[in-house]
Motif scaffolding. Structure first.
Motif, PDB file in Angstrom:
ATOM      1  N   ILE A 136       0.860  -1.182   0.000  1.00  0.00           N
ATOM      2  CA  ILE A 136       0.000   0.000   0.000  1.00  0.00           C
ATOM      3  C   ILE A 136       0.895   1.229   0.000  1.00  0.00           C
ATOM      4  N   ASP A 137       0.793   1.988  -1.060  1.00  0.00           N
ATOM      5  CA  ASP A 137       1.696   3.110  -1.305  1.00  0.00           C
ATOM      6  C   ASP A 137       1.425   4.244  -0.310  1.00  0.00           C
ATOM      7  N   GLN A 138       2.470   4.639   0.405  1.00  0.00           N
ATOM      8  CA  GLN A 138       2.438   5.752   1.375  1.00  0.00           C
ATOM      9  C   GLN A 138       1.577   5.450   2.601  1.00  0.00           C
ATOM     10  N   MET A 139       1.611   4.216   3.097  1.00  0.00           N
ATOM     11  CA  MET A 139       0.814   3.876   4.286  1.00  0.00           C
ATOM     12  C   MET A 139       1.655   3.942   5.549  1.00  0.00           C
ATOM     13  N   ARG A 140       1.293   4.850   6.438  1.00  0.00           N
ATOM     14  CA  ARG A 140       1.901   4.914   7.767  1.00  0.00           C
ATOM     15  C   ARG A 140       1.376   3.754   8.621  1.00  0.00           C
ATOM     16  N   TYR A 141       2.217   3.286   9.584  1.00  0.00           N
ATOM     17  CA  TYR A 141       1.747   2.220  10.462  1.00  0.00           C
ATOM     18  C   TYR A 141       0.521   2.664  11.254  1.00  0.00           C
ATOM     19  N   ASP A 142       0.521   3.930  11.694  1.00  0.00           N
ATOM     20  CA  ASP A 142      -0.562   4.359  12.584  1.00  0.00           C
ATOM     21  C   ASP A 142      -1.915   4.462  11.890  1.00  0.00           C
ATOM     22  N   TYR A 143      -2.001   4.275  10.572  1.00  0.00           N
ATOM     23  CA  TYR A 143      -3.308   4.187   9.941  1.00  0.00           C
ATOM     24  C   TYR A 143      -4.051   2.937  10.422  1.00  0.00           C
ATOM     25  N   LEU A 144      -3.294   1.867  10.730  1.00  0.00           N
ATOM     26  CA  LEU A 144      -3.932   0.654  11.248  1.00  0.00           C
ATOM     27  C   LEU A 144      -4.617   0.916  12.584  1.00  0.00           C
ATOM     28  N   THR A 145      -3.988   1.706  13.441  1.00  0.00           N
ATOM     29  CA  THR A 145      -4.543   1.972  14.763  1.00  0.00           C
ATOM     30  C   THR A 145      -5.486   3.170  14.758  1.00  0.00           C
ATOM     31  N   ARG A 146      -5.188   4.168  13.945  1.00  0.00           N
ATOM     32  CA  ARG A 146      -5.997   5.391  13.903  1.00  0.00           C
ATOM     33  C   ARG A 146      -7.407   5.126  13.365  1.00  0.00           C
ATOM     34  N   PHE A 147      -7.507   4.273  12.347  1.00  0.00           N
ATOM     35  CA  PHE A 147      -8.801   4.006  11.722  1.00  0.00           C
ATOM     36  C   PHE A 147      -9.385   2.663  12.136  1.00  0.00           C
ATOM     37  N   TYR A 148      -8.748   1.990  13.089  1.00  0.00           N
ATOM     38  CA  TYR A 148      -9.107   0.616  13.437  1.00  0.00           C
ATOM     39  C   TYR A 148     -10.594   0.464  13.766  1.00  0.00           C
ATOM     40  N   ASN A 149     -11.124   1.356  14.582  1.00  0.00           N
ATOM     41  CA  ASN A 149     -12.510   1.223  15.035  1.00  0.00           C
ATOM     42  C   ASN A 149     -13.530   1.424  13.925  1.00  0.00           C
ATOM     43  N   LYS A 150     -13.099   1.965  12.807  1.00  0.00           N
ATOM     44  CA  LYS A 150     -14.019   2.164  11.688  1.00  0.00           C
ATOM     45  C   LYS A 150     -13.843   1.111  10.594  1.00  0.00           C
ATOM     46  N   PHE A 151     -12.809   0.288  10.697  1.00  0.00           N
ATOM     47  CA  PHE A 151     -12.638  -0.794   9.738  1.00  0.00           C
ATOM     48  C   PHE A 151     -13.702  -1.864   9.959  1.00  0.00           C
ATOM     49  N   GLY A 152     -14.069  -2.561   8.875  1.00  0.00           N
ATOM     50  CA  GLY A 152     -14.943  -3.710   8.995  1.00  0.00           C
ATOM     51  C   GLY A 152     -14.163  -4.932   9.465  1.00  0.00           C
ATOM     52  N   GLU A 153     -14.782  -6.084   9.422  1.00  0.00           N
ATOM     53  CA  GLU A 153     -14.138  -7.301   9.923  1.00  0.00           C
ATOM     54  C   GLU A 153     -13.404  -8.090   8.848  1.00  0.00           C
TER      55      GLU A 153
END
Length: 551
Positions: free
Chosen positions: A43-60
């Motif tokens: 994934i081009d230009q993906m920071r690690y903290d996108y996993l944690t920052r958007f975690y609660n809005k991701f689906g399963e």
């Protein structure tokens, strides 16, 4: 002990030995059972903290599935600079850094040709699927193998390799030298997937059919937020001074009518700067699995998929934008349907996936300054003028510099020889001069990079990115949060955490569930997959297999 008893004992011992041999054989066979398909997702230009920052809005079904069922390396970093797309993709799949694979940037100054070159350009090849020259590409400038190359060699070329990405370099470099095909997107007025004669003379039937169906048109629509915009509390205000936007729209705010904006934003190229380009990539990758019959026999195939639109959106709108949040929430859905398609086509326990990024990105410096965090913009024109003035005043000649690019200064060796100047002395003089300039934090000579071993710090990353044949004579690095870029949108390229810290998730066959904060490096991915497959590591590999991710 009588003769009969001795015979019975001998038979019993032989039986135990035979059972042990059978057990050992069975265990060995099981341990060498390989996945039918390896899928490398970047994934081009993906920071690690996108996993944690958007975690609660991701689906399963997307990112969460990879994390909940797979292995999460939470402290994963690039171990070189510059952190750009070309070097990033090459390093992930070769297990080595630009020092050895040779892709020192997206573009660089060629000291032999005396001109700038693009990392995958190749005038000896022709375009396939377009009359545009955008298909004149190949992986030839990358001098080492990828794990996909090693898998092709191991399987006597029976295992397939297919590369897919909106960007040419993000498709070509991961797939390696022996790939069956690499495909990328030709936008503007075409909206087609294309390739190069390096791989084929004509597009296969499934690609022709995909292009004819013109899926691309279904994505020319309104781009509005997936969920109510007021719920996007993980990002900044929609209207601000830190975003670029599109030509033809006064503000960089939702919604965006892509049908109208297409005309002033290079036609179908506008999809690159929206999440719909990622959806189109997913559509094509799913079709590639079907069309190429990937994972359908006993030889391991490799599919590389790079999602480029996250980079375009980040460059345009910045890492703290509503647009980047919406792009990742939509990408999460695309990942979910891609994994579901792999379940259906290959089988849940028959494929292995890793997901990472080619680099991360910095917050927009103008935004950082607005909240009192030190940041700034490097003036490359003023720098060039100052360096040229110094050279002229010191040596009485203004032709000693051939190029300044990628934070490197290239000297004119012929002119130095003509003036009887010592290369090392001129390098040292330049380092001592520019280290005093505003925003330059580090400066080193090419001689030092070639002769001194740096084991930590930014110096190590600079050295891992330094290729003796291709890199410059003086290398410099900016202070934290200083960029050579416009004042809207985010960029990348440095040795700092905001550019080096990226996700690394392993998932699927042979991978256990778990997580670690142990430091891992981007060059560890290729040897890990190679170990999983039981094949040779890429020929210039410098990484280590991460055995703790295996079952």
């Amino acid at each position: 002990m009588n003769k009969n008893s001795l015979t019975l004992l001998l038979v019993f011992l032989l039986s135990l030995t035979s059972k042990a041999q059978i057990s050992h054989t069975n265990n060995s066979t099981e341990s060498l059972e390989r996945p039918k398909l390896v899928v490398g997702i970047v994934i081009d230009q993906m920071r690690y903290d996108y996993l944690t920052r958007f975690y609660n809005k991701f689906g399963e079904d997307g990112f969460k599935r990879l994390m909940k069922e797979g292995f999460n390396c939470k402290n994963n970093h690039f171990n070189y600079v510059p952190t750009y797309t070309g070097p990033g993709h090459a390093s992930i799949f070769t297990g080595t850094s630009p020092k050895y694979h040779g892709i020192i940037s997206n573009n660089w100054y060629d000291k032999e040709l005396k001109k700038n070159v693009y990392c995958v350009e190749d005038d000896s090849e022709q375009s396939v699927g377009t009359s545009n020259n955008s298909g004149q590409m190949s992986p030839r400038k990358m001098v080492s193998t990828t794990f996909a190359d090693e898998n092709r060699l191991f399987t006597q070329m029976r295992g397939k390799t297919i590369g897919v990405s909106i960007k040419d370099r993000a498709s070509i470099l991961p797939a390696g030298h022996t790939a069956n095909a690499a495909y990328w997107f030709q936008g503007e007025d075409e909206g087609h997937w294309i390739s190069s004669t390096y791989y084929m003379d004509s597009l296969p039937k499934w690609v022709i059919e995909f292009n004819k169906e013109h899926h691309v048109d279904s994505y020319l629509k309104e781009w509005n937020t997936l969920y109510p915009i007021e719920t996007y509390t993980e990002s900044g205000d929609d209207l601000n001074d830190f975003e670029g936007g599109f030509e033809g729209k006064e503000t960089a705010t939702f919604p965006y009518d892509l049908v109208i904006l297409k005309r002033q934003n290079k036609g179908y190229d506008i999809l690159k700067t929206t999440p719909y380009g990622n959806s189109l990539t997913t559509d094509f990758a799913i079709e590639a699995v079907k069309g190429e019959q990937l994972g359908k026999d006993n030889e391991t195939d490799v599919l590389t998929v790079s999602y480029s639109c996250t980079d375009y959106v980040g460059h345009n709108f910045g890492v703290n934008s509503k647009e980047i949040e919406d792009t990742y929430l939509r990408l999460d859905i695309d990942l979910g349907r891609f994994l579901k398609a792999l379940d259906d086509a290959v089988g849940k326990n028959n494929y292995t996936v890793f997901l990472t990024a080619d680099h991360a990105a910095v917050d927009v410096p103008e935004y950082l300054k607005s909240v009192n965090i030190p940041a700034g913009y490097f003036d490359s024109k003023a720098f060039r003028n100052s360096v040229n003035e110094f050279i002229t005043n010191t040596y009485g000649n203004n032709n000693l510099i051939e190029s300044i690019s990628n934070n490197q200064i290239f000297l004119n060796k012929e002119k130095l020889k003509e003036l009887n100047l010592d290369l090392d002395d001129v390098q040292e003089d330049l380092v001592n001069e520019i280290i005093s300039y505003n925003y330059i934090e580090k400066a080193y000579t090419g001689t030092a990079m070639s002769s001194t071993s740096f084991i930590d710090g930014i110096e190590r990353l600079i050295q891992n990115g330094f290729n003796q044949k291709r890199s410059g004579d003086v290398i410099f690095a900016f202070a934290p949060a200083v960029i050579n870029y416009g004042k809207t949108g985010s960029t990348h390229g440095s040795a700092y955490e905001y550019d080096t810290h990226v996700p690394l998730l392993f998932f699927g066959k042979g991978i256990k569930h778990g997580a670690t904060f142990q430091r891992t490096e981007i060059t560890d991915i290729a040897p890990t997959i190679s170990a999983l497959l039981g094949i040779s590591y890429p020929n210039a590999n410098m990484g280590n297999p991460l055995d703790f991710v295996f079952k």
